[in-house]
Design a protein around this motif. Structure first.
Motif, PDB file in Angstrom:
ATOM      1  N   HIS A 130      73.946  24.001  97.997  1.00  0.00           N
ATOM      2  CA  HIS A 130      73.503  23.583  96.670  1.00  0.00           C
ATOM      3  C   HIS A 130      73.548  24.743  95.676  1.00  0.00           C
ATOM      4  CE1 HIS A 130      70.430  22.643  93.553  1.00  0.00           C
ATOM      5  NE2 HIS A 130      71.145  21.541  93.516  1.00  0.00           N
ATOM      6  N   LYS A 161      73.449  18.505  93.127  1.00  0.00           N
ATOM      7  CA  LYS A 161      72.869  17.570  94.118  1.00  0.00           C
ATOM      8  C   LYS A 161      73.830  16.402  94.375  1.00  0.00           C
ATOM      9  CE  LYS A 161      67.996  18.414  93.159  1.00  0.00           C
ATOM     10  NZ  LYS A 161      66.878  17.959  92.317  1.00  0.00           N
ATOM     11  N   SER A 220      69.453  13.119  91.659  1.00  0.00           N
ATOM     12  CA  SER A 220      68.127  13.650  91.359  1.00  0.00           C
ATOM     13  C   SER A 220      67.141  12.482  91.397  1.00  0.00           C
ATOM     14  CB  SER A 220      68.112  14.294  89.966  1.00  0.00           C
ATOM     15  OG  SER A 220      66.789  14.289  89.469  1.00  0.00           O
TER      16      SER A 220
END
Ligand code: SAH
Length: 353
Positions: free
Chosen positions: A19, A215, A167
């Protein structure tokens, strides 16, 4: 701080990305870096998927929707939206027509319209399958495991359900009547029921930053979906996000390229939304990893009302014209048009392929 050059090395070596690494990459505006990433994405596309571009004939068969997705013009609170619903026979006829153009996938998309019960959808799927040599992709939203299983048994091959954003906070904010966990559960159920599964997201949503976009890439890397739809968010004045900024072509291309890099064997469309924010958007996407285009075959008088976002491309064109123009565009990019179904890589190649 993570060195971007290390990330590029990992990309070249096809190693999984973290990430932090994807966030660092998305945060750089260095053109040389991005040109390297784009070249790599194009190389992966060519190596695994070849030069043939798959066409998927899109049929937007109903714009009724019970949902309240904050970005979408079909949301039920949009009272200015003229609503339509194609008759089952119309849908079947149009699916057969798509097939006569040599297109071997019909994508049936709609809002979440309670009129189209699973039973009705199953009947339509069975009818199309008995009358045309085509794959069927459904894109009709969230359903139970049993409903997905029934649609799969009826003969539908693929299902598109974008995760929209990875998210959870942003997802829950944009979807007052749906939860991120529910979306993920639906996606996992789709895999379990044996569908070829497509997920994906919007780029440039209000409040979305590079960490959020990273993400999305990590989620794609984890699930290894068969198909990935990525397009810019386009502000629709008929929604609560009407005054927000739309996503950019640059960030959309970065996300398409990274999707190709973390999922080299996925089918990735150059989406209509990408072609709507930039007249050459689809061509650009085809150069950085995309290998699918979706000509719109929704009958003209309905398609003008499928306004999920404004200024959608090809609204003034009939399906046959859209098909011709897309084929010409693909050839001008030095690519060919596939004549097969374009099923998921894992079904068409053996494990070592
Ligand atoms: N009801 C189906 C189909 C939704 S429409 C479902 O839930 O899957 C298909 C896609 O259009 C959505 O998944 C979303 O990613 C995209 N979309 C909706 N509104 C948009 C907007 N304003 N800008 C860009 N893309 C949008």
């Amino acid at each position: 701080m993570i060195g971007v050059s290390c990330v590029i090395e990992k990309i070249h070596a096809s190693q999984p990305l973290t990430h932090e690494e994807v966030t660092a990459l998305l945060s750089t505006n260095d053109t040389a870096v991005w040109n390297t990433v784009y070249a790599c994405a194009d190389l992966f596309r060519k190596k695994y998927m070849g030069d043939a571009v798959h066409l998927r004939g899109l049929l937007e068969f109903s714009n009724y929707c019970i949902r309240e997705c904050a970005y979408c013009g079909l949301r039920s609170h949009n009272i200015n939206q003229v609503r339509y619903r194609m008759k089952p026979e119309e849908i079947i006829d149009q699916a057969i027509r798509i097939n006569t153009y040599g297109i071997k996938t019909v994508v049936m998309q709609s809002g979440e319209d309670p009129f189209f019960t699973t039973e009705i959808l199953c009947d339509i799927v069975r009818e199309i399958k008995s009358k045309a040599d085509t794959a069927i992709t459904l894109s009709v939203g969230e359903k139970t495991f049993e409903e997905y299983a029934a649609l799969r048994t009826a003969g539908a091959d693929r299902y598109l359900l974008r995760h929209e954003t990875a998210s959870p906070e942003l997802y829950n904010k944009l979807h007052p009547d749906s939860r991120f966990e529910d979306r993920i559960r639906c996606i996992e159920n789709l895999f379990k029921t044996g569908f070829q599964v497509g997920i994906g997201s919007m780029v440039g949503l209000p409040g979305q930053d590079e960490t959020d976009l990273a993400k999305d890439i990590l989620l794609l890397q984890k699930y290894q979906p068969d198909m990935i739809g990525i397009g810019p968010f386009i502000a629709n004045p008929e929604t609560p996000l009407g005054n927000d900024k739309s996503g950019t072509i640059e960030m959309t291309l970065r996300m398409v390229a990274l999707a190709r890099i973390v999922c080299p064997k996925a089918h990735i469309p150059a989406t209509t939304a990408t072609g709507s924010i930039d007249p050459l958007g689809r061509e650009k996407a085809l150069r950085v990893g995309a290998n699918v285009v979706m000509p719109n075959f929704t009958p003209q008088h309905y398609k003008i009302h499928y306004t999920i976002y404004p200024n959608k491309r090809c609204l003034d064109e009939e399906g046959s014209k859209c098909n011709g123009c897309i084929r010409a565009m693909i050839h001008s990019e030095g690519r060919t048009v596939s004549t097969d179904y374009g099923h998921a890589y894992r079904l068409t190649h053996n494990q070592n392929g």
